[in-house]
Structure formats: C-alpha cells, structure tokens
Design a protein around this motif. Structure first.
Motif, PDB file in Angstrom:
ATOM      1  N   PRO A 124       0.745  -1.331  -0.092  1.00  0.00           N
ATOM      2  CA  PRO A 124      -0.052  -0.169  -0.012  1.00  0.00           C
ATOM      3  C   PRO A 124       0.775   1.133  -0.035  1.00  0.00           C
ATOM      4  O   PRO A 124       0.396   2.388  -0.410  1.00  0.00           O
ATOM      5  CB  PRO A 124      -0.719   0.113   1.317  1.00  0.00           C
ATOM      6  N   ARG A 125       2.026   1.255   0.437  1.00  0.00           N
ATOM      7  CA  ARG A 125       2.742   2.432   1.024  1.00  0.00           C
ATOM      8  C   ARG A 125       3.021   3.377  -0.410  1.00  0.00           C
ATOM      9  O   ARG A 125       2.422   4.439  -0.545  1.00  0.00           O
ATOM     10  CB  ARG A 125       4.046   2.372   1.333  1.00  0.00           C
ATOM     11  N   ARG A 126       3.449   2.761  -1.513  1.00  0.00           N
ATOM     12  CA  ARG A 126       3.879   3.401  -2.485  1.00  0.00           C
ATOM     13  C   ARG A 126       2.537   3.874  -3.544  1.00  0.00           C
ATOM     14  O   ARG A 126       2.739   4.917  -4.061  1.00  0.00           O
ATOM     15  CB  ARG A 126       4.719   2.450  -3.674  1.00  0.00           C
ATOM     16  N   LEU A 127       1.362   2.964  -3.719  1.00  0.00           N
ATOM     17  CA  LEU A 127       0.484   3.239  -4.389  1.00  0.00           C
ATOM     18  C   LEU A 127      -0.228   4.482  -3.485  1.00  0.00           C
ATOM     19  O   LEU A 127      -0.799   5.331  -4.273  1.00  0.00           O
ATOM     20  CB  LEU A 127      -0.519   2.029  -4.484  1.00  0.00           C
ATOM     21  N   VAL A 128      -0.500   4.310  -2.095  1.00  0.00           N
ATOM     22  CA  VAL A 128      -1.297   5.363  -1.543  1.00  0.00           C
ATOM     23  C   VAL A 128      -0.362   6.552  -1.547  1.00  0.00           C
ATOM     24  O   VAL A 128      -1.064   7.858  -1.845  1.00  0.00           O
ATOM     25  CB  VAL A 128      -1.529   5.068  -0.242  1.00  0.00           C
ATOM     26  N   GLY A 129       0.721   6.678  -1.599  1.00  0.00           N
ATOM     27  CA  GLY A 129       1.645   7.711  -1.746  1.00  0.00           C
ATOM     28  C   GLY A 129       1.451   8.568  -3.191  1.00  0.00           C
ATOM     29  O   GLY A 129       1.244   9.649  -3.169  1.00  0.00           O
ATOM     30  N   GLY A 130       1.510   7.604  -4.086  1.00  0.00           N
ATOM     31  CA  GLY A 130       1.299   8.005  -5.404  1.00  0.00           C
ATOM     32  C   GLY A 130       0.047   8.706  -5.623  1.00  0.00           C
ATOM     33  O   GLY A 130      -0.177   9.857  -6.247  1.00  0.00           O
ATOM     34  N   GLY A 131      -1.012   8.209  -5.168  1.00  0.00           N
ATOM     35  CA  GLY A 131      -2.469   8.579  -5.168  1.00  0.00           C
ATOM     36  C   GLY A 131      -2.812   9.912  -4.572  1.00  0.00           C
ATOM     37  O   GLY A 131      -3.289  10.788  -5.215  1.00  0.00           O
ATOM     38  N   LEU A 132      -2.203   9.797  -3.473  1.00  0.00           N
ATOM     39  CA  LEU A 132      -2.291  11.403  -2.774  1.00  0.00           C
ATOM     40  C   LEU A 132      -1.419  12.637  -3.270  1.00  0.00           C
ATOM     41  O   LEU A 132      -2.028  13.492  -3.261  1.00  0.00           O
ATOM     42  CB  LEU A 132      -1.643  11.155  -1.337  1.00  0.00           C
ATOM     43  N   GLY A 133      -0.344  11.981  -3.951  1.00  0.00           N
ATOM     44  CA  GLY A 133       0.647  13.095  -4.653  1.00  0.00           C
ATOM     45  C   GLY A 133      -0.487  13.682  -5.948  1.00  0.00           C
ATOM     46  O   GLY A 133      -0.589  14.874  -6.144  1.00  0.00           O
ATOM     47  N   VAL A 134      -0.922  12.681  -6.443  1.00  0.00           N
ATOM     48  CA  VAL A 134      -1.805  13.067  -7.692  1.00  0.00           C
ATOM     49  C   VAL A 134      -3.012  13.989  -7.215  1.00  0.00           C
ATOM     50  O   VAL A 134      -3.480  15.000  -7.938  1.00  0.00           O
ATOM     51  CB  VAL A 134      -2.342  11.809  -8.444  1.00  0.00           C
ATOM     52  N   LEU A 135      -3.539  13.681  -6.184  1.00  0.00           N
ATOM     53  CA  LEU A 135      -4.914  14.288  -5.745  1.00  0.00           C
ATOM     54  C   LEU A 135      -4.455  15.810  -5.171  1.00  0.00           C
ATOM     55  O   LEU A 135      -5.285  16.877  -5.347  1.00  0.00           O
ATOM     56  CB  LEU A 135      -5.541  13.781  -4.259  1.00  0.00           C
ATOM     57  N   ALA A 136      -3.257  15.935  -4.571  1.00  0.00           N
ATOM     58  CA  ALA A 136      -2.772  17.092  -4.071  1.00  0.00           C
ATOM     59  C   ALA A 136      -2.493  18.164  -5.226  1.00  0.00           C
ATOM     60  O   ALA A 136      -2.941  19.354  -5.379  1.00  0.00           O
ATOM     61  CB  ALA A 136      -1.471  17.040  -3.174  1.00  0.00           C
ATOM     62  N   LEU A 137      -1.897  17.636  -6.168  1.00  0.00           N
ATOM     63  CA  LEU A 137      -1.722  18.276  -7.629  1.00  0.00           C
ATOM     64  C   LEU A 137      -2.797  18.657  -8.286  1.00  0.00           C
ATOM     65  O   LEU A 137      -3.218  19.766  -8.628  1.00  0.00           O
ATOM     66  CB  LEU A 137      -0.657  17.661  -8.500  1.00  0.00           C
ATOM     67  N   ALA A 138      -3.749  17.726  -8.285  1.00  0.00           N
ATOM     68  CA  ALA A 138      -4.988  18.246  -8.838  1.00  0.00           C
ATOM     69  C   ALA A 138      -5.807  19.281  -8.381  1.00  0.00           C
ATOM     70  O   ALA A 138      -6.479  20.176  -8.850  1.00  0.00           O
ATOM     71  CB  ALA A 138      -5.906  16.801  -8.883  1.00  0.00           C
ATOM     72  N   VAL A 139      -5.783  19.107  -6.837  1.00  0.00           N
ATOM     73  CA  VAL A 139      -6.517  20.190  -5.859  1.00  0.00           C
ATOM     74  C   VAL A 139      -5.921  21.562  -6.087  1.00  0.00           C
ATOM     75  O   VAL A 139      -6.520  22.524  -6.371  1.00  0.00           O
ATOM     76  CB  VAL A 139      -6.509  19.673  -4.479  1.00  0.00           C
ATOM     77  N   LEU A 140      -4.348  21.371  -6.134  1.00  0.00           N
ATOM     78  CA  LEU A 140      -3.716  22.922  -6.504  1.00  0.00           C
ATOM     79  C   LEU A 140      -4.100  23.456  -7.912  1.00  0.00           C
ATOM     80  O   LEU A 140      -4.193  24.816  -7.927  1.00  0.00           O
ATOM     81  CB  LEU A 140      -2.137  22.633  -6.314  1.00  0.00           C
ATOM     82  N   THR A 141      -4.132  22.434  -8.941  1.00  0.00           N
ATOM     83  CA  THR A 141      -4.688  23.136 -10.016  1.00  0.00           C
ATOM     84  C   THR A 141      -6.094  23.424 -10.070  1.00  0.00           C
ATOM     85  O   THR A 141      -6.364  24.779 -10.798  1.00  0.00           O
ATOM     86  CB  THR A 141      -4.691  21.839 -11.170  1.00  0.00           C
TER      87      THR A 141
END
Length: 478
Positions: free
Chosen positions: A345-362
């Motif tokens: 889970p660590r790598r997948l969740v970290g990657g997904g949260l990174g995508v969410l954060a960048l999308a919200v900033l956009t």
C-alpha cells in the motif's frame, strides 16, 4: 453372513459447513450494492435545489437532506461491523439492504420535507452496512495475496458511487424529476435481497450469537461521539464555530469518546479491543483514509458548487463536469487493488495522494475559469481516489486479526466516510467565511472570479500534503 471386506465410510460434512463461495457472484453483488449505497449520498449534491423548490424548504432544512444521511451513516458503520462479528455477515448485510430499500422509497415518495428526511435517515442506516461488510466478506472469502482484487471491486463501488452519483442523478432528474433517483436506487438494490444470501459468506463464530457479546453500551458511546462531532462541524457552517450548538456538540463528542475509551478498557467483552486502537499500522491507515477522504469529497463538493454559481451551469452540465472523474474511478480501482497485492500500500497510496494534491492545487488556480478545464482536472481526482481506496482497505484487513475483522473494517470505513463529512463541513465554513470577506485569493496564481472557492481548495491541498507525509508510515507489504 456379513461381508468381511472393510467398508470405507466417508465422513459426513459438518452440518453448519458453508458452501464454497462463488467469487464472481460475490463480487458482482458487492459491486452493485456498494455503488448504489454510496451513490445514494453523492447524488443529492445536484438534487438539493430541486428538493428545496418542491418542498419550499429553508436553507437550514435543506442542509439536513445531506446531514441526515451522513450522520446516520457515520454512526451506524462501526456498529454493523461489530454486530457482524457476532451474528455473521450474511444476515446483517441483508438487514442493511432491506432498511436501505425502505428508506429510498420513503425519500422518493415523501409528501413533505419531514418524511423525506426520515427516508434519508433510513437510507443512511441501511447504506452503512454495505461498504464495511463488503470488505469483511472479501477478507473472509479470499486468502491474503488475492484480496487486493476483491477490495478493488469494493473500491470501484465506493469511488463510482461517489463520482457517478451527481452526473447520473442530474441526468435522471432532468428527464423524469428529482424523485426518480431515489426510487431507482430502491429498484436497483431489491434483487440483491435474493442474491446476497447466496453470495456472501456467513463467518459466524462457533457459538450462537448473543447481543451481550456486542457491547451495545460501547457502541452507543462510539456512535454518539461520531454523530455529535459531525453534527457540531455541520452546525458550524450555519452558526460559525462560536455558536453554542457547534462547540457544545464537539465538546459532548469528546466527552463520549473519552467514555468509550474508559468502557472498552474495563468491560470483559469490549466493543473494540483496546489493543486495536493503539496498533500502529491500523491507526496510521485509519488516519490516512480520514484525511484522504476529507480532501477528495471536499473537492467533489466544491466543484459542482463552483461551476453552478460562478460558471452558471445547469444540473445536467454540472454532472458532465464530474463525469471524467467517475470514469477514472470505475476503470482503475480494480487494477489498483491487484497492484496492492504485488507492490504493497505505501507506494500506491503515496502516489495517489500526490496526484490528488496536485489536482486540487490546479483546481485552486483555475477556479472560475473554463468549465471544460475543470472537468479535465476531475479526471485526475478520480485517478487519485482509485489509487488509494483499495490499497488502504487491503492494509486494514492485513493489520486486523480475523476475529475482529468486522469491527476493524467497520471502524476504518466509518472514519473514511467521516473524513468526507468533516471535509464537507469544514470547507463549507471556510467557503462561507471567505465569501463574506470579499478579499482576494490566497493563491497567488489565481486570478478572476471564484476567489473563495480557490481558497477552500487551497486548504484541501494542505490537508492532502499532511496525508501524504503520514502515508510514509504505511506498511510496505500486505
């Protein structure tokens, strides 16, 4: 004369032995049930204005159309998990489906707002049984290393219900009226009352179930704490955090949470084992799920409000803006579940949260701009949610002992959706405060209308960064 040859006697199967689980039927039932249960909440985002006009309801009354479901759902989810540990998944799941069907019919046929709210309470109470017990069914039917795909199907239902609810309800309401999304939900779930008993494992303990083993006192204390906390945050949207009903409810929630902690440490059969609530991997996963849903649902709530109020879009057009995210969730969740068995889970969740954060900033930067561009960014939100949901459930199932699977997954699912409710309440308060101030956006890259929305989205981005940092403590493998 008797036959001297030895006779081989096949041992009779245990009377209570369960038939083999048909995995395909199980996952099909869970996919439909979870999707419709979650959709029943997300769909009201676009139906509230129509419901308000139909009943001539005040804004305060309309707020309860969303809140009544969320409060009941958050309170009931961990209760169902614990009850299923004692009485078995199959019966408790069927009871939840029946309550949901009744609630959907009451909400859809209601002659006035009061009856509609009764239906929403029943919908929430029935829906609460589905995601948690669906995860328990997967955990008890599939061995470790193969559960990821099953959790991916549950995650697909959760994500698809969240994302498909607004666009689908918008299209149905535009064609047939606002009552039909509620009546349609009942029609979709009704066949599952026949299929679910054939598909789900029971998983009951050897001894007959007894209500004395559930610790109803502990369950009521926990449910009261969750419900009052969410109620206090919701009231803050209307009265501010200085209102006595807001801070009073939050203080009462903290008191009940303390009483719950005291209770489970002193009763011989507690609602949840104290060791589980201090178990590092479990607590970390619950915290990450809470913060992730805070960010995701807060964003999905703000986007339709943004494009409706600033861009002036109608109900059907608002649904189309959210459609790319729905497609991403529906397509990718099962794939992410399979990957979680291989990668952890660590790598997948970290990657997904990174995508969410960048999308919200956009979204914060583009707030008030092109609705087409905002719709494209919702696709990234869907990718982020699909990447985190299944791996987090897999991590919880691995961290929780088998005998406490129901309550453990119930607590996680309750925290997951409570995060969404908390995000909606907090961000509604931020949006109202920033709209009243009339000040410019906190985001230096934002320019134009929608400054209050831009600021609320910036707060979400900060929460997601915190979740990303915390996700580094998730287990590397399941």
């Amino acid at each position: 004369m008797s036959d001297p040859r030895p006779v081989t006697v096949e041992p009779a199967p245990p009377v209570d032995a369960e038939p083999p689980v048909r995995t395909g039927l199980l996952l099909g039932v869970l996919l439909i049930a979870v999707t419709v249960a979650v959709l029943a909440n997300s769909m009201v985002l676009v139906l509230v204005p129509e419901i308000g006009r139909a009943f001539a309801a005040s804004p305060a009354g309309l707020a309860w159309v969303v809140t009544a479901f969320s409060l009941t759902f958050a309170v009931a989810t961990p209760l169902y998990g614990r009850i299923a540990d004692v009485f078995g998944v199959r019966r408790v799941f069927a009871v939840g489906l029946a309550i949901f069907i009744v609630g959907s019919l009451v909400a859809g046929l209601a002659p006035e707002l009061g009856w509609h709210l009764v239906g929403r309470v029943l919908q929430g109470a029935g829906s609460a049984a589905v995601p948690a017990l669906g995860s328990v069914a997967v955990a008890r039917s599939l061995p470790p290393g193969r559960r990821g795909f099953g959790f991916g199907v549950v995650g697909t239902g959760v994500g698809a219900g969240q994302a498909l609810g607004p666009p689908l309800a918008g299209l149905v309401a535009e064609a047939f009226g606002w009552r039909w999304p509620f009546l349609g939900a009942a029609l979709l779930v009704a066949p599952l009352l026949v299929l679910a008993p054939r598909a789900l494992p029971d998983g009951r303990p050897d001894s007959p179930g007894s209500w004395s083993a559930v610790d109803l006192v502990g369950g009521v204390l926990l449910g009261g704490a969750v419900g009052l906390g969410l109620f206090g945050l919701t009231r803050a949207q209307q009265t501010g955090f200085g209102g006595p009903t807001s801070w009073g409810a939050v203080l009462a929630a903290l008191a009940l949470a303390g009483a719950f902690t005291w209770r489970i440490r002193r009763t011989p059969r507690p609602f949840a084992p104290p060791s589980l609530l201090v178990h590092g991997p479990f607590v970390t996963t619950v915290a990450v799920g809470f913060l992730a849903m805070f960010g995701y649902l807060g964003s999905i709530l703000l986007v339709p409000l943004l494009v409706a109020t600033v861009n002036g879009l109608g109900v059907g057009q608002v649904g189309l803006v959210l459609l790319p995210g729905a497609v991403a969730v529906a397509v990718l969740s099962s794939f992410a579940g399979r990957l979680s068995d291989r990668l952890g889970p660590r790598r997948l969740v970290g990657g997904g949260l990174g995508v969410l954060a960048l999308a919200v900033l956009t979204l914060s930067t583009l707030a008030g701009g092109s609705a087409v561009a905002l719709g494209a960014v919702t696709f990234a939100l869907g990718v982020g949610l699909a990447t985190i949901t299944s791996p987090l459930i897999n991590a919880v199932a691995t961290a929780v002992p088998e005998e406490h699977a129901g309550v453990g997954l119930g607590l996680y699912q309750g925290a997951f959706f409570l995060g969404g409710g908390t995000g909606a309440a907090v961000l509604g308060t931020v949006l109202a405060a920033r709209s009243a101030s009339g000040a410019g956006s906190w985001n230096p890259l934002h320019d134009g209308p929608g400054a209050a929305f831009s600021d609320a989205l910036l707060v979400i981005a900060g929460v997601l960064v915190l979740a990303l940092l915390l996700s580094r403590r998730l287990p590397a493998r399941t």
